[in-house]
Write a protein that holds these residues in place. Structure first.
Motif, short mmCIF file in Angstrom:
data_model
loop_
_atom_site.label_atom_id
_atom_site.label_comp_id
_atom_site.label_asym_id
_atom_site.label_seq_id
_atom_site.Cartn_x
_atom_site.Cartn_y
_atom_site.Cartn_z
N LEU A 157 -6.57 3.13 1.59
CA LEU A 157 -7.23 2.58 0.81
C LEU A 157 -6.58 1.21 -0.05
CD1 LEU A 157 -9.89 3.04 -0.69
CD2 LEU A 157 -8.81 4.46 -2.39
N GLN A 158 -5.23 1.41 -0.07
CA GLN A 158 -4.69 0.40 -0.59
C GLN A 158 -4.74 -1.21 0.43
OE1 GLN A 158 -0.29 0.39 -0.63
NE2 GLN A 158 -0.23 -0.03 -2.79
N THR A 191 -2.03 3.34 -7.13
CA THR A 191 -0.58 3.31 -7.86
C THR A 191 -0.05 4.91 -8.19
OG1 THR A 191 -0.57 0.99 -8.10
CG2 THR A 191 1.20 2.49 -9.42
N ALA A 192 -0.88 5.47 -8.95
CA ALA A 192 -0.38 6.81 -9.46
C ALA A 192 -0.20 7.71 -8.47
CB ALA A 192 -1.50 7.27 -10.63
N LEU A 236 -4.21 8.36 -15.54
CA LEU A 236 -3.58 8.01 -14.50
C LEU A 236 -2.33 6.80 -14.48
CD1 LEU A 236 -6.61 8.21 -11.82
CD2 LEU A 236 -4.58 9.87 -11.93
N SER A 237 -2.90 6.09 -15.38
CA SER A 237 -1.91 4.92 -15.69
C SER A 237 -0.47 5.46 -16.35
CB SER A 237 -2.69 3.80 -16.72
OG SER A 237 -2.94 4.45 -17.91
N ARG A 238 -0.62 6.69 -16.82
CA ARG A 238 0.58 7.11 -17.58
C ARG A 238 1.44 7.75 -16.79
NH1 ARG A 238 0.27 8.22 -22.81
NH2 ARG A 238 0.90 10.39 -22.87
N ALA A 288 -5.88 11.52 -8.30
CA ALA A 288 -5.45 9.92 -8.06
C ALA A 288 -6.47 9.70 -6.95
CB ALA A 288 -4.12 9.64 -8.08
N ARG A 289 -6.49 10.27 -5.94
CA ARG A 289 -7.28 9.99 -4.69
C ARG A 289 -8.63 9.99 -4.91
NH1 ARG A 289 -5.66 14.11 -2.13
NH2 ARG A 289 -3.54 13.42 -1.61
N GLU A 290 -9.37 10.99 -5.41
CA GLU A 290 -10.78 11.19 -5.86
C GLU A 290 -11.29 9.94 -6.66
OE1 GLU A 290 -13.04 13.06 -4.45
OE2 GLU A 290 -11.46 13.86 -3.18
#
Length: 203
Positions: free
Chosen positions: A190-191, A175-176, A121-123, A154-156
């Motif tokens: 969530l943020q 972020t992803a 995800l960070s990529r 990303a959501r899960e």
């Protein structure tokens, strides 16, 4: 594919092709392994007919670039000559979409593998094919399909990380997801929860 297509090896080294169409052909082949036909690639990538010699030049540059990036594999093995309409891409080429899906499936079977999902995800840099003028990903639905795959994972991941108080992982996942769907209400909510929790002191 999450962002402007970029080709890199396991060490993070990247390659620039001499011809832009070589990168596009590699991109097309990497997600069309179920129908790896020269005729299909030519129809998707060129508005007008392209000569056999011009197409062969693009294929040659694709092979050259991949071989420079991974020198232990000879150029011809990246897309071996078939003398048919098929153009087969070497199985060592894998997309970030495939890596993300694979990491998620492994996590579903083994919850200790969550860090692999977070790494993938960070990529995520941007929406798929961002900054290109490729028309075919929108026509065949690839852009939408990959956005939904990435956003759903990303959501899960964000929810799981939040429930397990993995705050840095929540941030990476959110972020992803927002890079793929900027207005995603679930991720924005969530943020906000994470920001509120941080103000109150995270456990």
């Amino acid at each position: 594919l999450f962002g402007y297509p970029r080709v890199e090896n396991r060490n993070g080294d990247t390659i620039d092709f001499r011809k832009r169409k070589a990168l596009e052909l590699l991109t097309w082949l990497s997600i069309n392994r179920d129908r790896p036909l020269r005729s299909a690639a030519r129809t998707a990538m060129w508005e007008s007919n392209i000569s056999d010699s011009s197409f062969a030049t693009v294929v040659s540059d694709m092979r050259r670039g991949l071989s420079e990036l991974c020198r232990h594999i000879p150029p011809r093995e990246w897309a071996p000559p078939t003398f048919t309409d098929k153009i087969l891409l070497n199985d060592v080429v894998v997309t970030d979409v495939e890596l993300l899906v694979s990491a998620w499936k492994q996590f579903e079977n083994d919850r200790s593998r969550f860090s692999d999902v977070v790494h993938e995800l960070s990529r995520i840099r941007d929406i798929p094919f961002a900054g290109t003028n490729y028309c075919w990903p929108d026509i065949d639905g690839s852009t939408t399909r990959f956005v939904m795959i990435g956003a759903n994972i990303a959501r899960e991941s964000a929810y799981w990380a939040y429930d397990n108080k993995e705050w840095s992982c929540v941030t990476i996942a959110v972020t992803a997801g927002l890079r793929l769907i900027p207005g995603d209400e679930a991720l924005l909510d969530l943020q906000r929860l994470v920001l509120q929790a941080s103000r109150g002191g995270l456990d």
